[in-house]
Design an enzyme around this catalytic site. Structure first.
Site, PDB file in Angstrom:
ATOM      1  N   ARG A 102      47.281  47.200  34.272  1.00  0.00           N
ATOM      2  CA  ARG A 102      46.396  48.271  34.773  1.00  0.00           C
ATOM      3  C   ARG A 102      46.418  49.371  33.722  1.00  0.00           C
ATOM      4  NH1 ARG A 102      45.733  50.976  40.664  1.00  0.00           N
ATOM      5  NH2 ARG A 102      44.552  49.036  40.838  1.00  0.00           N
ATOM      6  N   HIS A 129      37.329  46.221  37.804  1.00  0.00           N
ATOM      7  CA  HIS A 129      38.433  45.953  38.725  1.00  0.00           C
ATOM      8  C   HIS A 129      38.185  44.589  39.395  1.00  0.00           C
ATOM      9  CE1 HIS A 129      41.838  46.602  41.118  1.00  0.00           C
ATOM     10  NE2 HIS A 129      41.405  47.494  41.979  1.00  0.00           N
ATOM     11  N   GLN A 132      39.978  43.149  42.672  1.00  0.00           N
ATOM     12  CA  GLN A 132      39.524  43.762  43.929  1.00  0.00           C
ATOM     13  C   GLN A 132      38.327  42.998  44.493  1.00  0.00           C
ATOM     14  OE1 GLN A 132      40.808  46.586  45.723  1.00  0.00           O
ATOM     15  NE2 GLN A 132      39.430  45.682  47.223  1.00  0.00           N
ATOM     16  N   ASP A 223      33.368  53.997  46.934  1.00  0.00           N
ATOM     17  CA  ASP A 223      34.651  54.151  46.237  1.00  0.00           C
ATOM     18  C   ASP A 223      34.829  55.657  45.995  1.00  0.00           C
ATOM     19  OD1 ASP A 223      36.983  53.690  44.767  1.00  0.00           O
ATOM     20  OD2 ASP A 223      35.917  53.178  42.918  1.00  0.00           O
ATOM     21  N   CYS A 263      37.585  49.667  48.781  1.00  0.00           N
ATOM     22  CA  CYS A 263      38.732  49.107  48.048  1.00  0.00           C
ATOM     23  C   CYS A 263      40.012  49.887  48.320  1.00  0.00           C
ATOM     24  CB  CYS A 263      38.424  49.086  46.554  1.00  0.00           C
ATOM     25  SG  CYS A 263      38.207  50.712  45.809  1.00  0.00           S
ATOM     26  N   ARG A 291      43.977  41.250  49.132  1.00  0.00           N
ATOM     27  CA  ARG A 291      44.411  41.367  47.736  1.00  0.00           C
ATOM     28  C   ARG A 291      45.558  40.378  47.479  1.00  0.00           C
ATOM     29  NH1 ARG A 291      43.541  46.023  44.865  1.00  0.00           N
ATOM     30  NH2 ARG A 291      44.491  44.779  43.225  1.00  0.00           N
TER      31      ARG A 291
HETATM   32  N1  NVA Z   1      37.518  53.654  40.905  1.00  0.00           N
HETATM   33  C1  NVA Z   1      38.885  53.799  41.346  1.00  0.00           C
HETATM   34  C2  NVA Z   1      39.369  52.538  41.980  1.00  0.00           C
HETATM   35  C3  NVA Z   1      40.750  52.623  42.580  1.00  0.00           C
HETATM   36  C4  NVA Z   1      41.247  51.347  43.132  1.00  0.00           C
HETATM   37  C5  NVA Z   1      39.755  54.216  40.185  1.00  0.00           C
HETATM   38  O1  NVA Z   1      39.587  53.666  39.084  1.00  0.00           O
HETATM   39  O2  NVA Z   1      40.605  55.082  40.349  1.00  0.00           O
HETATM   40  N1   CP Z   2      42.339  49.097  45.486  1.00  0.00           N
HETATM   41  C1   CP Z   2      43.380  49.227  44.645  1.00  0.00           C
HETATM   42  O1   CP Z   2      43.398  48.673  43.542  1.00  0.00           O
HETATM   43  O2   CP Z   2      44.406  49.968  45.126  1.00  0.00           O
HETATM   44  P1   CP Z   2      45.653  50.518  44.289  1.00  0.00           P
HETATM   45  O3   CP Z   2      45.136  51.534  43.331  1.00  0.00           O
HETATM   46  O4   CP Z   2      46.544  51.099  45.340  1.00  0.00           O
HETATM   47  O5   CP Z   2      46.310  49.374  43.582  1.00  0.00           O
END
Ligand code: NVA
Ligand code: CP
Length: 307
Positions: A102, A129, A132, A223, A263, A291
């Site tokens: 990540r 992502h 997800q 989101d 998500c 997930r």
């Molecule tokens: N768009 C959000 C998704 C979190 C799961 C982010 O990147 O923070």
């Molecule tokens: N939806 C998602 O990826 O959640 P986290 O940021 O908690 O991993």
């Protein structure tokens, strides 16, 4: 050997195969059956951003498959102190069987993958992502709404939007994206999706009016307005996204039994109202649980590709 960096690299058949493996694993788990398909294997998990779902689902999933997961925060490993990505990749992939990352820039994960001896999984970048979306699609299948789906995404043009674009373009459903002006989806990703849609029959529309997007939709999703790394823009974004909250008035425009997906994490009173979170909690938290199952399907599938 295959990596899982974006859905763009996968065929419809491969995506459906991963979902099917995940659903079978979920069924087994609910019956108390744990098949040790990744016994003695190690998953390295590199986190340069926060996470609840991604960390817990990958770590738990790997354990349930008979393997082990290593949580590596960039605050603790040398990557965060300037060790080059290519060296980190060579070292970690010489000891571990799979790597989940990540991070911020998508190019980092591409570089890591290009030096890795083992499959690399995208656990979220600024651009995509995809894990997800495996869980989201699994949830659509379980709720019987995957066929003829008309999905309305309301909000920021971000990594989730890009991933929805790729899923729709590959699987061939209708996706309408409504963003405020100035927060549109990435033009290159849209162009890729439109070109893929010609083969799959997907209908992809982008607009600035959320009501138009939601009209008669079968699935509504959103989101956060400020993704990780955009914390400084939060106040401005709350102003700019006025009128984009998914609330009961907005949901009324969709089909009568339309589903709502998120998500998570959700910011109630911003992109979604408390009432919608409450009334759709069963599907939202099933989506979150999925997930675990979808990613177990992915890891088993990636392991099989090693031959
Ligand atoms: N768009 C959000 C998704 C979190 C799961 C982010 O990147 O923070
Ligand atoms: N939806 C998602 O990826 O959640 P986290 O940021 O908690 O991993």
């Amino acid at each position: 050997m295959r990596h899982f960096l974006t859905l763009k690299d996968f065929t419809k058949e491969e995506i459906l195969e991963i979902i099917d493996i995940g659903l079978a694993i979920k069924k087994d788990l609910k019956a108390g059956v744990y098949k040790k398909e990744l016994e003695n294997q190690t998953l390295a998990m590199i986190f340069e951003k926060s996470s609840t779902r991604t960390r817990v689902s990958f770590e738990t999933g790997m354990f349930q498959l008979g393997g082990h997961a290593l949580f590596l925060s960039n605050r603790d490993i040398h990557l965060g102190r300037g060790e080059p990505v290519k060296d980190t990749s060579r070292v970690i992939s010489s000891m571990c069987d799979m790597v989940m990352i990540r991070t911020f820039e998508h190019s980092m994960i591409e570089e890591f993958a290009s030096y890795s001896q083992v499959p690399v999984i995208n656990g979220l970048t600024d651009s995509y992502h995809p894990v997800q979306l495996l869980a989201d699609y699994m949830t659509m299948v379980e709720h019987g709404v995957e066929n003829d789906a008309v999905v309305a995404y309301i909000g920021d043009g971000n990594n989730m939007t890009n991933s929805w674009l790729m899923l729709a373009a590959k699987l061939g459903f209708e996706l309408r994206i409504a963003t405020p002006k100035g927060y549109e989806v990435d033009a290159d990703v849209l162009e890729d999706a439109l070109s893929l849609a010609k083969e799959s029959g997907a209908v992809i529309k982008v607009m600035n009016d959320p009501k138009e997007a939601v009209h008669d939709a079968t699935i509504v999703t959103t989101d956060t307005w400020a993704s990780m790394g955009q914390e400084d823009e939060k106040e401005q974004r709350i102003k700019d996204f006025d009128g984009f909250m998914v609330d009961s008035l907005m949901m009324c425009l969709a089909q009568k039994d339309a589903k709502f997906l998120h998500c998570l994490p959700a910011y109630r009173g911003q992109e979604v109202s408390e009432e919608i979170m409450d009334s759709h909690s069963q599907i939202i938290f099933n989506e979150a649980e999925n997930r675990l199952h979808a990613q177990k399907g992915l890891m088993v599938w990636l392991n099989k590709q090693k031959g």
